[in-house]
Design a protein around this motif. Structure first.
Motif, PDB file in Angstrom:
ATOM      1  N   HIS A 198     -18.310  30.470  -1.088  1.00 31.37           N
ATOM      2  CA  HIS A 198     -17.907  29.247  -0.233  1.00 31.37           C
ATOM      3  C   HIS A 198     -19.093  28.157  -0.339  1.00 31.37           C
ATOM      4  O   HIS A 198     -20.100  28.585   0.103  1.00 31.37           O
ATOM      5  CB  HIS A 198     -17.337  29.859   0.932  1.00 31.37           C
ATOM      6  N   GLN A 199     -18.749  26.900  -0.555  1.00 36.73           N
ATOM      7  CA  GLN A 199     -19.591  25.705  -0.576  1.00 36.73           C
ATOM      8  C   GLN A 199     -19.933  25.189   0.829  1.00 36.73           C
ATOM      9  O   GLN A 199     -20.830  24.617   1.037  1.00 36.73           O
ATOM     10  CB  GLN A 199     -19.050  24.711  -1.302  1.00 36.73           C
ATOM     11  N   GLY A 200     -19.099  25.618   1.940  1.00 34.85           N
ATOM     12  CA  GLY A 200     -19.408  25.327   3.118  1.00 34.85           C
ATOM     13  C   GLY A 200     -20.221  26.267   3.925  1.00 34.85           C
ATOM     14  O   GLY A 200     -21.126  27.024   3.232  1.00 34.85           O
ATOM     15  N   GLY A 201     -20.470  26.032   5.292  1.00 33.65           N
ATOM     16  CA  GLY A 201     -21.311  27.057   5.882  1.00 33.65           C
ATOM     17  C   GLY A 201     -21.217  28.198   6.406  1.00 33.65           C
ATOM     18  O   GLY A 201     -19.880  28.685   6.068  1.00 33.65           O
ATOM     19  N   SER A 202     -21.960  29.038   6.818  1.00 28.39           N
ATOM     20  CA  SER A 202     -21.655  30.423   7.179  1.00 28.39           C
ATOM     21  C   SER A 202     -21.163  30.690   8.766  1.00 28.39           C
ATOM     22  O   SER A 202     -21.948  30.082   9.463  1.00 28.39           O
ATOM     23  CB  SER A 202     -22.945  31.253   7.012  1.00 28.39           C
ATOM     24  N   THR A 203     -19.982  30.830   9.028  1.00 27.80           N
ATOM     25  CA  THR A 203     -19.818  31.349  10.455  1.00 27.80           C
ATOM     26  C   THR A 203     -18.904  32.438   9.999  1.00 27.80           C
ATOM     27  O   THR A 203     -18.539  33.173   9.242  1.00 27.80           O
ATOM     28  CB  THR A 203     -18.356  30.256  10.502  1.00 27.80           C
ATOM     29  N   LEU A 204     -18.608  33.082  11.330  1.00 26.65           N
ATOM     30  CA  LEU A 204     -17.826  34.213  11.381  1.00 26.65           C
ATOM     31  C   LEU A 204     -16.357  34.029  10.926  1.00 26.65           C
ATOM     32  O   LEU A 204     -15.802  34.949  10.092  1.00 26.65           O
ATOM     33  CB  LEU A 204     -17.672  34.593  12.970  1.00 26.65           C
ATOM     34  N   VAL A 205     -15.767  33.240  11.098  1.00 29.51           N
ATOM     35  CA  VAL A 205     -14.352  32.765  10.441  1.00 29.51           C
ATOM     36  C   VAL A 205     -14.495  32.686   9.244  1.00 29.51           C
ATOM     37  O   VAL A 205     -13.535  33.708   8.403  1.00 29.51           O
ATOM     38  CB  VAL A 205     -13.677  31.458  11.077  1.00 29.51           C
ATOM     39  N   ILE A 206     -15.330  32.210   8.706  1.00 25.22           N
ATOM     40  CA  ILE A 206     -15.527  32.068   7.024  1.00 25.22           C
ATOM     41  C   ILE A 206     -15.782  33.258   6.452  1.00 25.22           C
ATOM     42  O   ILE A 206     -15.255  34.095   5.569  1.00 25.22           O
ATOM     43  CB  ILE A 206     -16.543  31.250   6.564  1.00 25.22           C
ATOM     44  N   GLY A 207     -16.486  34.259   7.107  1.00 19.26           N
ATOM     45  CA  GLY A 207     -16.868  35.524   6.709  1.00 19.26           C
ATOM     46  C   GLY A 207     -15.701  36.385   6.823  1.00 19.26           C
ATOM     47  O   GLY A 207     -15.500  37.248   5.858  1.00 19.26           O
ATOM     48  N   ARG A 208     -14.826  36.449   7.748  1.00 18.97           N
ATOM     49  CA  ARG A 208     -13.672  37.167   7.923  1.00 18.97           C
ATOM     50  C   ARG A 208     -12.696  36.732   6.943  1.00 18.97           C
ATOM     51  O   ARG A 208     -12.159  37.582   5.994  1.00 18.97           O
ATOM     52  CB  ARG A 208     -12.891  36.853   9.011  1.00 18.97           C
ATOM     53  N   LYS A 209     -12.608  35.626   6.420  1.00 17.19           N
ATOM     54  CA  LYS A 209     -11.532  35.065   5.500  1.00 17.19           C
ATOM     55  C   LYS A 209     -12.047  35.399   4.004  1.00 17.19           C
ATOM     56  O   LYS A 209     -11.403  35.870   3.112  1.00 17.19           O
ATOM     57  CB  LYS A 209     -11.401  33.565   5.345  1.00 17.19           C
ATOM     58  N   MET A 210     -13.293  35.262   3.937  1.00 18.13           N
ATOM     59  CA  MET A 210     -13.705  35.815   2.420  1.00 18.13           C
ATOM     60  C   MET A 210     -13.788  37.199   2.355  1.00 18.13           C
ATOM     61  O   MET A 210     -13.720  37.594   1.026  1.00 18.13           O
ATOM     62  CB  MET A 210     -15.294  35.300   2.245  1.00 18.13           C
ATOM     63  N   THR A 211     -14.031  38.066   3.314  1.00 18.55           N
ATOM     64  CA  THR A 211     -14.121  39.384   3.175  1.00 18.55           C
ATOM     65  C   THR A 211     -12.486  39.763   2.753  1.00 18.55           C
ATOM     66  O   THR A 211     -12.454  40.667   1.937  1.00 18.55           O
ATOM     67  CB  THR A 211     -14.380  40.033   4.405  1.00 18.55           C
ATOM     68  N   ALA A 212     -11.602  39.042   3.710  1.00 14.31           N
ATOM     69  CA  ALA A 212     -10.260  39.620   3.245  1.00 14.31           C
ATOM     70  C   ALA A 212      -9.710  39.254   1.842  1.00 14.31           C
ATOM     71  O   ALA A 212      -9.164  39.758   0.991  1.00 14.31           O
ATOM     72  CB  ALA A 212      -9.372  38.818   4.341  1.00 14.31           C
ATOM     73  N   ALA A 213     -10.327  37.928   1.421  1.00 14.99           N
ATOM     74  CA  ALA A 213     -10.001  37.683   0.056  1.00 14.99           C
ATOM     75  C   ALA A 213     -10.770  38.394  -1.051  1.00 14.99           C
ATOM     76  O   ALA A 213     -10.227  38.700  -2.148  1.00 14.99           O
ATOM     77  CB  ALA A 213     -10.499  36.211  -0.148  1.00 14.99           C
ATOM     78  N   LEU A 214     -12.165  38.847  -1.065  1.00 18.56           N
ATOM     79  CA  LEU A 214     -12.731  39.750  -1.780  1.00 18.56           C
ATOM     80  C   LEU A 214     -12.011  41.277  -1.841  1.00 18.56           C
ATOM     81  O   LEU A 214     -11.840  41.786  -3.022  1.00 18.56           O
ATOM     82  CB  LEU A 214     -14.176  39.939  -1.404  1.00 18.56           C
ATOM     83  N   LEU A 215     -11.701  41.697  -0.860  1.00 18.23           N
ATOM     84  CA  LEU A 215     -11.145  42.949  -0.650  1.00 18.23           C
ATOM     85  C   LEU A 215      -9.560  42.999  -1.370  1.00 18.23           C
ATOM     86  O   LEU A 215      -9.040  43.988  -1.778  1.00 18.23           O
ATOM     87  CB  LEU A 215     -10.875  43.607   0.600  1.00 18.23           C
ATOM     88  N   ALA A 216      -8.789  41.880  -1.118  1.00 17.53           N
ATOM     89  CA  ALA A 216      -7.637  41.854  -1.800  1.00 17.53           C
ATOM     90  C   ALA A 216      -7.812  41.869  -3.369  1.00 17.53           C
ATOM     91  O   ALA A 216      -6.895  42.395  -4.092  1.00 17.53           O
ATOM     92  CB  ALA A 216      -6.986  40.594  -1.171  1.00 17.53           C
ATOM     93  N   ARG A 217      -8.792  41.227  -3.989  1.00 18.14           N
ATOM     94  CA  ARG A 217      -9.103  41.095  -5.315  1.00 18.14           C
ATOM     95  C   ARG A 217      -9.517  42.496  -5.757  1.00 18.14           C
ATOM     96  O   ARG A 217      -9.309  43.048  -6.853  1.00 18.14           O
ATOM     97  CB  ARG A 217      -9.969  40.098  -5.707  1.00 18.14           C
ATOM     98  N   CYS A 218     -10.503  43.195  -5.001  1.00 17.32           N
ATOM     99  CA  CYS A 218     -11.329  44.312  -5.297  1.00 17.32           C
ATOM    100  C   CYS A 218     -11.111  45.450  -4.178  1.00 17.32           C
ATOM    101  O   CYS A 218     -12.141  45.710  -3.520  1.00 17.32           O
ATOM    102  CB  CYS A 218     -12.730  43.908  -5.745  1.00 17.32           C
ATOM    103  N   PRO A 219      -9.930  46.057  -4.197  1.00 16.58           N
ATOM    104  CA  PRO A 219      -9.556  46.870  -2.996  1.00 16.58           C
ATOM    105  C   PRO A 219     -10.409  48.359  -3.016  1.00 16.58           C
ATOM    106  O   PRO A 219     -10.302  48.781  -1.908  1.00 16.58           O
ATOM    107  CB  PRO A 219      -8.119  47.179  -3.117  1.00 16.58           C
ATOM    108  N   ASP A 220     -11.060  48.501  -4.196  1.00 16.73           N
ATOM    109  CA  ASP A 220     -11.569  49.547  -4.235  1.00 16.73           C
ATOM    110  C   ASP A 220     -13.156  49.544  -3.954  1.00 16.73           C
ATOM    111  O   ASP A 220     -14.171  50.387  -4.004  1.00 16.73           O
ATOM    112  CB  ASP A 220     -11.683  50.471  -5.524  1.00 16.73           C
TER     113      ASP A 220
END
Length: 332
Positions: free
Chosen positions: A219-241
Motif C-alpha cells: 500500500h502506498q499510503g501510511g501505516s494505520t490499524l485500518v489499513i493493516g486490517r484491510k491488507m491482512t484480509a486481502a492477503l489471506l483471501a489470495r493466500c488462505p494457507d
C-alpha cells in the motif's frame, strides 16, 4: 567534511563573474537563459548552496541543527525528534525540522534550504539521497549524521541499526517456531528504503532454509490499524494457507491482529504475526505484538552527541551501530 565551495568556484566553472552568479542565484531575470542554465549547473556540480545570512554573519554558522525525517505525524520519527532535542538541550544548539514525505526530490529541496541558512550540523533519516543532495551535504563543511540505517555508505557520521539484520533476525524467529508459509505486508515501498532492506533480510533468512515469501501485499499510503486490517484480509483471501505474516510496521501488524480476532483466526497457533518498531502505545492490545525495537530515542540522542563532539573539535566514532532487540511478544 570537505572545503565548502564558494561563489568564486561557481563563477570559475560557469566562466562568468561572481556578480553574475550572485544575480542568477538570487533569481534575477537580467541574464540570458543559457547563462542561468550554466550557472545553475555549475552550482549543482560542486554542491554550492547560497548563504542567506546577511552582513557580518555571512561567514559564521548559526546555532541551529537541521533534522530531516520522512514524517512528523508518525510516532516512530517523533521519538527520534525527542532524542535529538534532549541531546541538544544543554549545548546552545536548537533543532529545526524538515519533512521529506518519503520523497527524495522533496528531501533534496529541504536539505538545500536548510544548508542555505548555514546551520551548525545536519541530521538526515536514511542513507539514500539524490546526487545533488549528497554533493551539497558533502560540501557543507559541517557535521552531517545519517540515521536509522547502517546498511550503506554514509557521507559523514552514521547512527542506527542494520535494517537487513533486523529483517533476517525476524525471519529466523518465524522459522524457529515452525512457520513455513509466510507472507509480507508493507506500506510506502519501495520509497521506504529501510522497510525494503528489512524485507531483503527477512527473505534471505527464509531462502537459507529453502523457503520463500509466499505472498505480499503493498500500500502506498501510511501505516494505520485500518489499513493493516484491510491488507491482512486481502492477503489471506489470495493466500488462505499462510501460517505467518511479517509486517513493515507495528501499526499494520496490530491491524492484522484485530482482523484475526474478528474472524476467529488463532494467533499465534494458526497465524504468526510480527511487526517492526516496538511501539509501546500498542501494548494495550489483547496480545502483545512480536516486534523489533529500533532504538529511535537513543538514535536521536547519539546523533546530537556526535554533532556536538565534532563541533568541539573531538574525533568521535564515525559509525555507531546500535543493537536490534527482537521481542517475540505473544503473536509468534
Amino acid at each position: 567534511m570537505g572545503k565548502q565551495p564558494t561563489l568564486k568556484d561557481v563563477a570559475t566553472i560557469a566562466q562568468v563573474s561572481e556578480m553574475t552568479v550572485s544575480r542568477v542565484l538570487r533569481g534575477k531575470e537580467d541574464t540570458t537563459q543559457a547563462t542561468r542554465d550554466r550557472v545553475l549547473k555549475a552550482a549543482k556540480s560542486v554542491g554550492y548552496v547560497p548563504n542567506r545570512i546577511a552582513g557580518s554573519l555571512s561567514s559564521k554558522r548559526v546555532p541551529l541543527v537541521g533534522l530531516i525525517v520522512p514524517s512528523l505525524s508518525n510516532m516512530v520519527f517523533s521519538e527520534v525528534v525527542m532524542g535529538v532535542t534532549k541531546g541538544l538541550e544543554t549545548t546552545g544548539l536548537q533543532p529545526v525540522f524538515g519533512v521529506s514525505h518519503y520523497d527524495l526530490k522533496t528531501e533534496e529541496q529541504v536539505i538545500l534550504e536548510m544548508l542555505s541558512w548555514r546551520p551548525s550540523g545536519l541530521i538526515v533519516a536514511g542513507l539514500e539521497h539524490t546526487a545533488d543532495a549528497t554533493r551539497a551535504m558533502a560540501a557543507a563543511d559541517i557535521p552531517v549524521v545519517e540515521i536509522m540505517d547502517t546498511d550503506g555508505n554514509p557521507a559523514d557520521f552514521n547512527v542506527g541499526i542494520s535494517q537487513i539484520d533486523a529483517g533476517r533476525e525476524m525471519g529466523q524467529a518465524f522459522l524457529a517456531r515452525g512457520y513455513k508459509k509466510i507472507g509480507f505486508i508493507g506500506t510506502k515501498m519501495p520509497a521506504d528504503f529501510r522497510a525494503q532492506k528489512r524485507l531483503e533480510g527477512f527473505s534471505g533468512a527464509l531462502a537459507a532454509a529453502g523457503q520463500t515469501v509466499v505472498g505480499a501485499e503493498y500500500h502506498q499510503g501510511g501505516s494505520t490499524l485500518v489499513i493493516g486490517r484491510k491488507m491482512t484480509a486481502a492477503l489471506l483471501a489470495r493466500c488462505p494457507d499462510l501460517d505467518g505474516i511479517y509486517y513493515s510496521t507495528d501499526y499494520l501488524a496490530a491491524g492484522g491482529l484485530l482482523h484475526c480476532l474478528d474472524t476467529g483466526i488463532d494467533v499465534p497457533k494458526q497465524l504468526g504475526i510480527a511487526g517492526f518498531n516496538g511501539i509501546e502505545l500498542l501494548d494495550g492490545l489483547p496480545k502483545k505484538i512480536a516486534t523489533t525495537n529500533a532504538g529511535r530515542f537513543e538514535t536521536g540522542l547519539k546523533a546530537a552527541d556526535l554533532i556536538q563532539k565534532s563541533l568541539n573539535g573531538e574525533d568521535p566514532e564515525r559509525i555507531v551501530k546500535l543493537d536490534t532487540v527482537l521481542d517475540p511478544g505473544e503473536t509468534l
